[in-house]
Write a protein that holds these residues in place. Sequence first.
Motif, PDB file in Angstrom:
ATOM      1  N   VAL A 108      36.427  25.699  52.263  1.00  0.00           N
ATOM      2  CA  VAL A 108      37.093  26.996  52.177  1.00  0.00           C
ATOM      3  C   VAL A 108      37.120  27.470  50.728  1.00  0.00           C
ATOM      4  O   VAL A 108      37.311  26.685  49.795  1.00  0.00           O
ATOM      5  N   ASP A 109      36.872  28.757  50.540  1.00  0.00           N
ATOM      6  CA  ASP A 109      36.977  29.392  49.226  1.00  0.00           C
ATOM      7  C   ASP A 109      38.309  30.141  49.198  1.00  0.00           C
ATOM      8  O   ASP A 109      38.453  31.203  49.802  1.00  0.00           O
ATOM      9  N   LEU A 110      39.288  29.573  48.480  1.00  0.00           N
ATOM     10  CA  LEU A 110      40.627  30.140  48.500  1.00  0.00           C
ATOM     11  C   LEU A 110      40.670  31.561  47.949  1.00  0.00           C
ATOM     12  O   LEU A 110      41.552  32.341  48.313  1.00  0.00           O
ATOM     13  N   THR A 111      39.728  31.894  47.084  1.00  0.00           N
ATOM     14  CA  THR A 111      39.718  33.255  46.530  1.00  0.00           C
ATOM     15  C   THR A 111      39.366  34.284  47.599  1.00  0.00           C
ATOM     16  O   THR A 111      39.615  35.479  47.416  1.00  0.00           O
TER      17      THR A 111
ATOM     18  N   ASN B  33      48.467  26.151  56.931  1.00  0.00           N
ATOM     19  CA  ASN B  33      47.632  27.137  56.249  1.00  0.00           C
ATOM     20  C   ASN B  33      47.749  27.001  54.746  1.00  0.00           C
ATOM     21  O   ASN B  33      48.741  26.494  54.222  1.00  0.00           O
ATOM     22  N   TYR B  34      46.733  27.494  54.067  1.00  0.00           N
ATOM     23  CA  TYR B  34      46.777  27.579  52.611  1.00  0.00           C
ATOM     24  C   TYR B  34      47.685  28.733  52.198  1.00  0.00           C
ATOM     25  O   TYR B  34      47.853  29.711  52.921  1.00  0.00           O
ATOM     26  N   PHE B  35      48.244  28.623  50.992  1.00  0.00           N
ATOM     27  CA  PHE B  35      49.052  29.683  50.408  1.00  0.00           C
ATOM     28  C   PHE B  35      48.348  30.213  49.164  1.00  0.00           C
ATOM     29  O   PHE B  35      47.566  29.503  48.512  1.00  0.00           O
ATOM     30  N   THR B  36      48.626  31.482  48.859  1.00  0.00           N
ATOM     31  CA  THR B  36      48.036  32.117  47.683  1.00  0.00           C
ATOM     32  C   THR B  36      49.136  32.670  46.793  1.00  0.00           C
ATOM     33  O   THR B  36      50.279  32.865  47.239  1.00  0.00           O
ATOM     34  N   LEU B  37      48.793  32.926  45.539  1.00  0.00           N
ATOM     35  CA  LEU B  37      49.766  33.414  44.565  1.00  0.00           C
ATOM     36  C   LEU B  37      50.171  34.849  44.899  1.00  0.00           C
ATOM     37  O   LEU B  37      49.334  35.709  45.132  1.00  0.00           O
ATOM     38  N   LEU B  38      51.483  35.086  44.905  1.00  0.00           N
ATOM     39  CA  LEU B  38      52.002  36.423  45.166  1.00  0.00           C
ATOM     40  C   LEU B  38      52.405  37.096  43.853  1.00  0.00           C
ATOM     41  O   LEU B  38      51.830  38.106  43.458  1.00  0.00           O
TER      42      LEU B  38
END
Length: 347
Positions: A211-214, A173-178
């Motif tokens: 995929v649009d990560l936002t 999976n993609y990761f996002t900023l926490l």
Amino acid sequence: MWVCVWLLALFVCWQGGSPSPVEPPVGCQSPEVLRAAEEGLDQINADLTKGFILSLNRVYDISQQTGEGEVTFNLTIDVMETKCHVISRNPWKKCEVKNVANVPVYGQCMASIYVGKSVELRSYKCTIQQVPGRTILNLCPDCPTAILLDDPNIVKTANLSLQTFNKQSNLSNYFTLLNITGGRMQWVVGPSYFVEFTIQETVCAKGTPDVDLTQCKMMDCEYAHKGICTGSHITVNYGRLDKEIVSQVNCQIIEPEAALAEEKAHSKEGSDHSENEDHNHAHTHLHPHEHHHHPTSPNQASPRPKGLLGVVVVLPPPHVQPAPRAPPAASNCPGIKRINLGLNNLF
């Protein structure tokens, strides 16, 4: 004869009326105090929900209340921030303290610690702050200096580093900023920015086309993976163009506590499963609704929520030399410093 009897009676009375020997007061280097401070700091770090693990520098002051076979120490503990983020769950004794090149953070914890058959943290309040940039430059002119976490260049560095990590990782999976947890700047061939940040797993699989990560939502269940990352980028001028170069990014992905607990439970229940049954608990490929787990045993205690025993207050770096501290009230205090870093005037 009467003289001998009188002298004997006088001796007995003198012995009975004399005070018993007084034990010396417990000092900041006493083994029982150091044990309380070390194990109490273990529990402080376990209670933290954000920031970095704290390391013991010394016991600065102490008071106590005693009972039958038990004592409650009220300690003032000098601490230093380490390079280990709290989500790593590393013991503080195995974490390296931030040095001058990493912008050290120092402070004190006021902790109430019960000591009986075991050591139990009752409450705490920690106050920490960064070493002033001017102090670092005086000691190490070539070291990076801290800048605000919401500085646009630091935010850009974190986002560029995360993009690079998502491209290079083989996770499902993609990761996002926490959160952005640290930012520094240094001039090399151009302005170089260094960032520390945490990330969290999203529900977007790597194989998803376009995929649009936002728009990727965080996986908010207890089995979502988190990570601790460092990254850097430098702006280099080529003629009339500025080129952004991500020079390095490193992320440590942390296995969720819930997954570790379930794996431990499965190991105890191994006799109930066939040897060929697949019990893979790497959850990076699953969405929240796809988790299927055994219910908690009635006899298994639920973990205590974190962040209930105390707080950590982060102060801005002092602009001037801090005022001298009040001397400790207890005798045989403060204890011996374990960390110095050449910053004697600060802690």
